[in-house]
Design a protein around this motif. Sequence first.
Motif, PDB file in Angstrom:
ATOM      1  N   UNK A 174     -20.798  12.979 -32.945  1.00 25.17           N
ATOM      2  CA  UNK A 174     -21.150  13.900 -31.871  1.00 25.17           C
ATOM      3  C   UNK A 174     -21.921  13.225 -30.752  1.00 25.17           C
ATOM      4  N   UNK A 175     -22.150  11.937 -30.841  1.00 18.95           N
ATOM      5  CA  UNK A 175     -22.899  11.208 -29.818  1.00 18.95           C
ATOM      6  C   UNK A 175     -22.042  10.066 -29.290  1.00 18.95           C
ATOM      7  N   UNK A 176     -22.571   9.405 -28.266  1.00 20.22           N
ATOM      8  CA  UNK A 176     -21.859   8.280 -27.677  1.00 20.22           C
ATOM      9  C   UNK A 176     -21.870   7.066 -28.591  1.00 20.22           C
ATOM     10  N   UNK A 177     -22.576   7.150 -29.736  1.00 24.05           N
ATOM     11  CA  UNK A 177     -22.621   6.027 -30.663  1.00 24.05           C
ATOM     12  C   UNK A 177     -21.347   5.891 -31.482  1.00 24.05           C
ATOM     13  N   UNK A 178     -20.445   6.879 -31.377  1.00 27.07           N
ATOM     14  CA  UNK A 178     -19.239   6.857 -32.200  1.00 27.07           C
ATOM     15  C   UNK A 178     -18.363   5.644 -31.882  1.00 27.07           C
ATOM     16  N   UNK A 179     -18.202   5.327 -30.596  1.00 22.76           N
ATOM     17  CA  UNK A 179     -17.377   4.177 -30.214  1.00 22.76           C
ATOM     18  C   UNK A 179     -17.992   2.882 -30.724  1.00 22.76           C
ATOM     19  N   UNK A 180     -19.313   2.757 -30.596  1.00 20.14           N
ATOM     20  CA  UNK A 180     -19.981   1.568 -31.106  1.00 20.14           C
ATOM     21  C   UNK A 180     -19.884   1.478 -32.621  1.00 20.14           C
ATOM     22  N   UNK A 181     -19.954   2.625 -33.284  1.00 21.51           N
ATOM     23  CA  UNK A 181     -19.871   2.656 -34.740  1.00 21.51           C
ATOM     24  C   UNK A 181     -18.502   2.184 -35.221  1.00 21.51           C
ATOM     25  N   UNK A 182     -17.445   2.569 -34.515  1.00 25.61           N
ATOM     26  CA  UNK A 182     -16.109   2.113 -34.893  1.00 25.61           C
ATOM     27  C   UNK A 182     -15.983   0.600 -34.739  1.00 25.61           C
ATOM     28  N   UNK A 183     -16.617   0.046 -33.718  1.00 27.60           N
ATOM     29  CA  UNK A 183     -16.613  -1.405 -33.562  1.00 27.60           C
ATOM     30  C   UNK A 183     -17.307  -2.106 -34.719  1.00 27.60           C
ATOM     31  N   UNK A 184     -18.417  -1.515 -35.197  1.00 28.00           N
ATOM     32  CA  UNK A 184     -19.130  -2.098 -36.343  1.00 28.00           C
ATOM     33  C   UNK A 184     -18.276  -2.028 -37.605  1.00 28.00           C
ATOM     34  N   UNK A 185     -17.546  -0.929 -37.785  1.00 26.16           N
ATOM     35  CA  UNK A 185     -16.663  -0.809 -38.938  1.00 26.16           C
ATOM     36  C   UNK A 185     -15.586  -1.895 -38.924  1.00 26.16           C
ATOM     37  N   UNK A 186     -15.054  -2.208 -37.747  1.00 25.36           N
ATOM     38  CA  UNK A 186     -14.043  -3.265 -37.638  1.00 25.36           C
ATOM     39  C   UNK A 186     -14.625  -4.600 -38.087  1.00 25.36           C
ATOM     40  N   UNK A 187     -15.874  -4.867 -37.707  1.00 29.68           N
ATOM     41  CA  UNK A 187     -16.509  -6.125 -38.101  1.00 29.68           C
ATOM     42  C   UNK A 187     -16.658  -6.198 -39.615  1.00 29.68           C
ATOM     43  N   UNK A 188     -17.085  -5.094 -40.254  1.00 32.75           N
ATOM     44  CA  UNK A 188     -17.262  -5.094 -41.703  1.00 32.75           C
ATOM     45  C   UNK A 188     -15.927  -5.221 -42.429  1.00 32.75           C
ATOM     46  N   UNK A 189     -14.881  -4.596 -41.916  1.00 34.44           N
ATOM     47  CA  UNK A 189     -13.555  -4.744 -42.523  1.00 34.44           C
ATOM     48  C   UNK A 189     -13.089  -6.190 -42.415  1.00 34.44           C
ATOM     49  N   UNK A 190     -13.322  -6.770 -41.256  1.00 39.34           N
ATOM     50  CA  UNK A 190     -12.957  -8.168 -41.051  1.00 39.34           C
ATOM     51  C   UNK A 190     -13.724  -9.076 -42.010  1.00 39.34           C
ATOM     52  N   UNK A 191     -14.999  -8.749 -42.251  1.00 36.76           N
ATOM     53  CA  UNK A 191     -15.801  -9.542 -43.186  1.00 36.76           C
ATOM     54  C   UNK A 191     -15.279  -9.404 -44.609  1.00 36.76           C
ATOM     55  N   UNK A 192     -14.845  -8.199 -44.995  1.00 37.70           N
ATOM     56  CA  UNK A 192     -14.299  -8.000 -46.339  1.00 37.70           C
ATOM     57  C   UNK A 192     -13.008  -8.782 -46.536  1.00 37.70           C
ATOM     58  N   UNK A 193     -12.142  -8.760 -45.528  1.00 36.04           N
ATOM     59  CA  UNK A 193     -10.885  -9.523 -45.613  1.00 36.04           C
ATOM     60  C   UNK A 193     -11.174 -11.021 -45.700  1.00 36.04           C
ATOM     61  N   UNK A 194     -12.154 -11.484 -44.953  1.00 36.80           N
ATOM     62  CA  UNK A 194     -12.514 -12.907 -44.988  1.00 36.80           C
ATOM     63  C   UNK A 194     -13.072 -13.289 -46.348  1.00 36.80           C
ATOM     64  N   UNK A 195     -13.811 -12.368 -46.977  1.00 39.75           N
ATOM     65  CA  UNK A 195     -14.347 -12.643 -48.313  1.00 39.75           C
ATOM     66  C   UNK A 195     -13.234 -12.747 -49.343  1.00 39.75           C
TER      67      UNK A 195
END
Length: 288
Positions: A45-66
């Motif tokens: 419900x806030x403008x943080x949603x777009x930033x939050x999706x970017x953080x999720x992409x980073x964590x997914x990328x980290x899991x794949x790299x692991x």
Amino acid sequence: MEWIKSFFGDLGITDFMRPTVGLFDLLDIFIVAYIIYKIIFWIKETRAWVLFKGILVIFVFAAVSQILQLNTIMWILTNTISVGIIAVIVVFQPELRKALEELGKGKAFFFLNNLAKADNESTEEKVANRTVDEILKAADKMAAVKTGALILIEQEVPLGDFERTGIAIDGVVSSQLLINIFEHNTPLHDGAVIIRNNRVAAATCFLPLTESNDISMELGTRHRAAIGASEVSDAYVIVVSEETGAISMAKGGTLYRNVTTDSLRKMLSGTTKSAKRKLVLWKGRQAK
């Protein structure tokens, strides 16, 4: 499977195929799931949603790299994430502050919030009704002559940060005082007026502008400041347009445009919620 077994082994689950789950484990899972749900709902419900999706992409990328054992990428992501926690706190500072304010206004603090108001509730209500009458009278007269105005009515969240940017008044609320403050070419007309405890606390106060991209370009600085102030507080923010003479009100980050004094009275007094449904929200949809 070996990696999955190793992962659950690090969590303390040695019997991966048959983990024991008790009543308190289910309660623990339910509480964590509810907290995660509320956090995601609040972020969406806030403008943080777009930033939050970017953080999720980073964590997914980290899991794949692991999983693929990409050591160089893992080293970069590990160091980035460790520093990124501080960056997230800095970037999300307004949202985190708002979340803590909402938590402080929760039902768990209902007794503490209302303990000081129990002794003189009827007297304060009578004075508040008079204050609303004076504000509406001033807004109606200023709208008739297209005098721009910006009035904040403090609620539970203190507006001391905004008040310190202006000039202290500490006067009884009256339509004549408000009209005189916002009169053209007067020393106090530029800025916002803050009303606290049925008194004019300060004038010429500076407010933060909203950073929302959904605001129409036809809205000026006064309306953007009203929305911005309502996003970081629970105040009622009344705006009188200098160009059109229209009266608007901002509450909770939403701007209700072209309201009548009768509708505004109902919104300020809280006597009915149906009036809000008839007002046009400036977000491309009808108020619900």
